[in-house]
Design a protein around this motif. Sequence first.
Motif, mmCIF file in Angstrom:
data_model
loop_
_atom_site.group_PDB
_atom_site.id
_atom_site.type_symbol
_atom_site.label_atom_id
_atom_site.label_comp_id
_atom_site.label_asym_id
_atom_site.label_seq_id
_atom_site.Cartn_x
_atom_site.Cartn_y
_atom_site.Cartn_z
ATOM 1 N N PRO A 26 0.817 -1.208 0.000
ATOM 2 C CA PRO A 26 0.000 0.000 0.000
ATOM 3 C C PRO A 26 0.853 1.261 0.000
ATOM 4 C CG PRO A 26 -0.751 -1.561 1.670
ATOM 5 C CD PRO A 26 0.571 -2.061 1.171
ATOM 6 N N VAL A 27 0.388 2.257 -0.720
ATOM 7 C CA VAL A 27 1.010 3.581 -0.646
ATOM 8 C C VAL A 27 0.712 4.155 0.731
ATOM 9 C CG1 VAL A 27 0.965 5.920 -1.580
ATOM 10 C CG2 VAL A 27 0.810 3.960 -3.133
ATOM 11 N N ARG A 28 1.738 4.578 1.412
ATOM 12 C CA ARG A 28 1.580 5.100 2.771
ATOM 13 C C ARG A 28 1.319 6.599 2.750
ATOM 14 N NH1 ARG A 28 0.975 0.511 5.937
ATOM 15 N NH2 ARG A 28 2.234 -1.125 4.944
ATOM 16 N N ALA A 71 -16.420 0.987 17.172
ATOM 17 C CA ALA A 71 -16.441 2.263 16.445
ATOM 18 C C ALA A 71 -17.845 2.597 15.946
ATOM 19 C CB ALA A 71 -15.471 2.200 15.267
ATOM 20 N N ARG A 72 -18.051 3.882 15.749
ATOM 21 C CA ARG A 72 -19.332 4.342 15.204
ATOM 22 C C ARG A 72 -19.158 5.008 13.833
ATOM 23 N NH1 ARG A 72 -22.579 7.837 19.460
ATOM 24 N NH2 ARG A 72 -24.087 7.641 17.764
ATOM 25 N N ARG A 73 -17.979 5.584 13.599
ATOM 26 C CA ARG A 73 -17.769 6.297 12.344
ATOM 27 C C ARG A 73 -16.358 6.035 11.835
ATOM 28 N NH1 ARG A 73 -18.547 12.769 11.631
ATOM 29 N NH2 ARG A 73 -20.743 12.192 11.864
ATOM 30 N N ALA A 74 -16.246 5.859 10.498
ATOM 31 C CA ALA A 74 -14.942 5.648 9.864
ATOM 32 C C ALA A 74 -14.816 6.545 8.639
ATOM 33 C CB ALA A 74 -14.771 4.191 9.438
ATOM 34 N N VAL A 75 -13.586 6.913 8.337
ATOM 35 C CA VAL A 75 -13.275 7.624 7.101
ATOM 36 C C VAL A 75 -12.413 6.714 6.239
ATOM 37 C CG1 VAL A 75 -11.972 9.536 6.078
ATOM 38 C CG2 VAL A 75 -13.500 9.958 8.011
ATOM 39 N N VAL A 76 -12.819 6.539 5.002
ATOM 40 C CA VAL A 76 -12.044 5.769 4.027
ATOM 41 C C VAL A 76 -11.416 6.758 3.063
ATOM 42 C CG1 VAL A 76 -12.137 4.078 2.164
ATOM 43 C CG2 VAL A 76 -13.487 3.723 4.234
ATOM 44 N N LEU A 77 -10.114 6.672 2.908
ATOM 45 C CA LEU A 77 -9.403 7.546 1.983
ATOM 46 C C LEU A 77 -9.175 6.793 0.679
ATOM 47 C CD1 LEU A 77 -6.762 9.124 4.402
ATOM 48 C CD2 LEU A 77 -9.120 9.824 3.941
ATOM 49 N N GLY A 78 -9.777 7.281 -0.389
ATOM 50 C CA GLY A 78 -9.643 6.647 -1.691
ATOM 51 C C GLY A 78 -10.926 5.985 -2.137
ATOM 52 N N ALA A 79 -11.326 6.236 -3.382
ATOM 53 C CA ALA A 79 -12.533 5.640 -3.957
ATOM 54 C C ALA A 79 -12.151 4.570 -4.964
ATOM 55 C CB ALA A 79 -13.399 6.716 -4.604
ATOM 56 N N SER A 80 -11.137 3.775 -4.601
ATOM 57 C CA SER A 80 -10.676 2.665 -5.434
ATOM 58 C C SER A 80 -11.537 1.440 -5.150
ATOM 59 C CB SER A 80 -9.218 2.358 -5.111
ATOM 60 O OG SER A 80 -9.128 1.915 -3.753
ATOM 61 N N PHE A 81 -11.192 0.336 -5.810
ATOM 62 C CA PHE A 81 -11.909 -0.914 -5.548
ATOM 63 C C PHE A 81 -11.766 -1.313 -4.084
ATOM 64 C CE2 PHE A 81 -11.140 -1.080 -10.124
ATOM 65 C CZ PHE A 81 -12.391 -1.437 -10.576
ATOM 66 N N ILE A 82 -10.536 -1.294 -3.573
ATOM 67 C CA ILE A 82 -10.328 -1.674 -2.175
ATOM 68 C C ILE A 82 -11.061 -0.709 -1.254
ATOM 69 C CG2 ILE A 82 -8.606 -1.809 -0.326
ATOM 70 C CD1 ILE A 82 -8.558 -4.211 -2.082
ATOM 71 N N GLY A 83 -10.908 0.603 -1.503
ATOM 72 C CA GLY A 83 -11.532 1.592 -0.636
ATOM 73 C C GLY A 83 -13.035 1.421 -0.554
ATOM 74 N N ASP A 99 -13.709 7.569 14.261
ATOM 75 C CA ASP A 99 -13.024 6.729 15.244
ATOM 76 C C ASP A 99 -11.787 6.059 14.644
ATOM 77 O OD1 ASP A 99 -14.994 7.059 17.399
ATOM 78 O OD2 ASP A 99 -16.326 6.002 16.005
ATOM 79 N N PHE A 100 -11.820 5.846 13.335
ATOM 80 C CA PHE A 100 -10.628 5.299 12.684
ATOM 81 C C PHE A 100 -10.657 5.626 11.202
ATOM 82 C CE2 PHE A 100 -13.734 1.913 12.281
ATOM 83 C CZ PHE A 100 -13.457 1.276 11.067
ATOM 84 N N VAL A 101 -9.496 5.425 10.565
ATOM 85 C CA VAL A 101 -9.300 5.760 9.157
ATOM 86 C C VAL A 101 -8.732 4.534 8.442
ATOM 87 C CG1 VAL A 101 -8.109 7.290 7.533
ATOM 88 C CG2 VAL A 101 -8.803 8.162 9.784
ATOM 89 N N VAL A 102 -9.226 4.264 7.247
ATOM 90 C CA VAL A 102 -8.630 3.239 6.387
ATOM 91 C C VAL A 102 -8.164 3.922 5.116
ATOM 92 C CG1 VAL A 102 -8.938 1.066 5.177
ATOM 93 C CG2 VAL A 102 -10.160 1.462 7.323
ATOM 94 N N ALA A 103 -6.878 3.838 4.852
ATOM 95 C CA ALA A 103 -6.302 4.464 3.662
ATOM 96 C C ALA A 103 -6.209 3.448 2.540
ATOM 97 C CB ALA A 103 -4.926 5.034 3.977
ATOM 98 N N GLY A 104 -6.922 3.719 1.458
ATOM 99 C CA GLY A 104 -6.850 2.882 0.267
ATOM 100 C C GLY A 104 -6.499 3.753 -0.922
ATOM 101 N N VAL A 105 -5.316 4.345 -0.858
ATOM 102 C CA VAL A 105 -4.926 5.340 -1.861
ATOM 103 C C VAL A 105 -4.009 4.750 -2.928
ATOM 104 C CG1 VAL A 105 -5.272 7.294 -0.324
ATOM 105 C CG2 VAL A 105 -3.055 6.147 -0.348
ATOM 106 N N GLY A 106 -4.020 3.429 -3.067
ATOM 107 C CA GLY A 106 -3.236 2.790 -4.115
ATOM 108 C C GLY A 106 -2.132 1.915 -3.571
ATOM 109 N N VAL A 107 -1.518 1.168 -4.469
ATOM 110 C CA VAL A 107 -0.395 0.313 -4.117
ATOM 111 C C VAL A 107 0.728 0.560 -5.115
ATOM 112 C CG1 VAL A 107 -1.836 -1.482 -3.074
ATOM 113 C CG2 VAL A 107 -1.250 -1.624 -5.505
#
Length: 511
Positions: free
Chosen positions: A239-241, A271-283, A355-363
């Motif tokens: 994953p791109v960091r 958790a109650r709320r999450a932010v996903v970074l990236g609108a890719s397939f994984i994201g 509450d947490f973030v998942v980064a899916g900004v590419g590999v």
Amino acid sequence: MAEVHTKLNGPDLVEGIALADLPDGGKLLGHCGDEQVLLVRCGDAIFAIGATCTHYGGPLVDGLVVEDTIRCPWHHACFDLRTGEALHAPAFSPLACWGVEQRDGRIVVKEKRKRAVPKRRDGRSREVPARIVIVGGGAAGFAAVETLRREHYQGSIVMLSNDDAPPVDRPNLSKDYLAGKAPEDWILLRGESFYAKNDIDLRLNANVASIDMGSSEVVLAGGVRIPYDRLLLATGAEPVRLTIPGADQPHVYTLRSFADCKAIIERAVTARRAVVLGASFIGLEVAAALRTRNIEVHVVAPDKRPMERVLGPQMGDFIRTLHEENGVVFHLENTVSSIDGTKMKLSSNDILTADFVVAGVGVRPRTELAEKAGLRVDNGVVVNAFLETSARGIFAAGDIARWPDPHSGENIRVEHWVVAERQGRTAALNMLGHREEFIAVPFFWSQHYDVPINYVGHAAQWDEIAVDGDLIAKDCLLRFKRAGRTLAVASIFRDLESLEAEAEIEQQMAS
């Protein structure tokens, strides 16, 4: 406790059916005892096989027969009708087969045949290597070791993985398993006993520092040297960091490994709320999985539309609407500039809390080993049609491999799970001295709630998208064309047509 009976579909094939009920090219679902069996007729030959794909249980009655093979409608696995052998990933286990007899104008299915050991194939052009080393514990690496032993290779196999788990079914990590709909025992591609039973020296948490091509040795970070006669690089992608302030906080995740997925699931419990970074397939698969867990999800991405670069504007708009109907909130044409605890500042100056973030900004492909060794690298490790690198005896497969694709006429590198598995198989055969070109049509699938998207072919650029059907009704097929030629096809609930499109692309090359 009362005995539970599973309802069986179709006629009792032990009693038999009329030959006229199974026309040439036809398929018929029935049962033998308590097992579902599929009859397939190809001219005068009639086959009786297990009715469901050994990958995820896809119904083969809805699949496509091509010569003496059958392809699964869900994820395009392919099986030999004569032997049941799994020919193309993502399936590895064979189908059961039954004997068939024709008499007095009827077809009668006999006893289940004993599972035949696959025959050693002919055509090896070189001396068989004594020692094979595989660097990487993902799709390509697993497919390679599985193929080597299936091909009766008796030499030494060392598999070096920097992961802490044996090879896993990675697509499930962003789909059903993350959503809480798949048990943990689905995730390992094979149980740990598989490696010991097949004399595969699987070394986890093994970090490879370099390749000494002069002495034909792989050098581990601790200085241990492992000799090889053939070497497969299947290091995959990472994953791109994020480099923004606050990206190193413990509640900011990426998703690549089994451990990553478990950590996200553990956080999601409270958790109650999450932010996903990236609108890719994984994201967006992560977004769908988290919504299944009733977590509020916001998606932040610089794109104008989700997945537009790969699937075009029509499918991009459909995917956005689908996710919004399931409660996802998009912040498109936007990025996160900093993360401060539970607060995220966007480039638009808006503030999101989560509450947490998942980064899916590419590999990015992990090509460092190849570069240090002096192999040819150009947007991936460059390989020929046999997946051999610029150094004889060293092969590459999976996310790092850039190969001459005969269908598009271009050198391409794709990050698809099924492609990696199929390349691992081809590389294994060629390490044994066969000369098998990699000609498989690329395929991937993506899952969003109850909507599967299948994609066959490869279209980096197109000048026309021909839409057949209705996206809103979730019944469509999109053809990506350049100069009038179909390069790729995406579909929703058009499984048979997706298989037919795959066969058409194969036929284009053959003609």
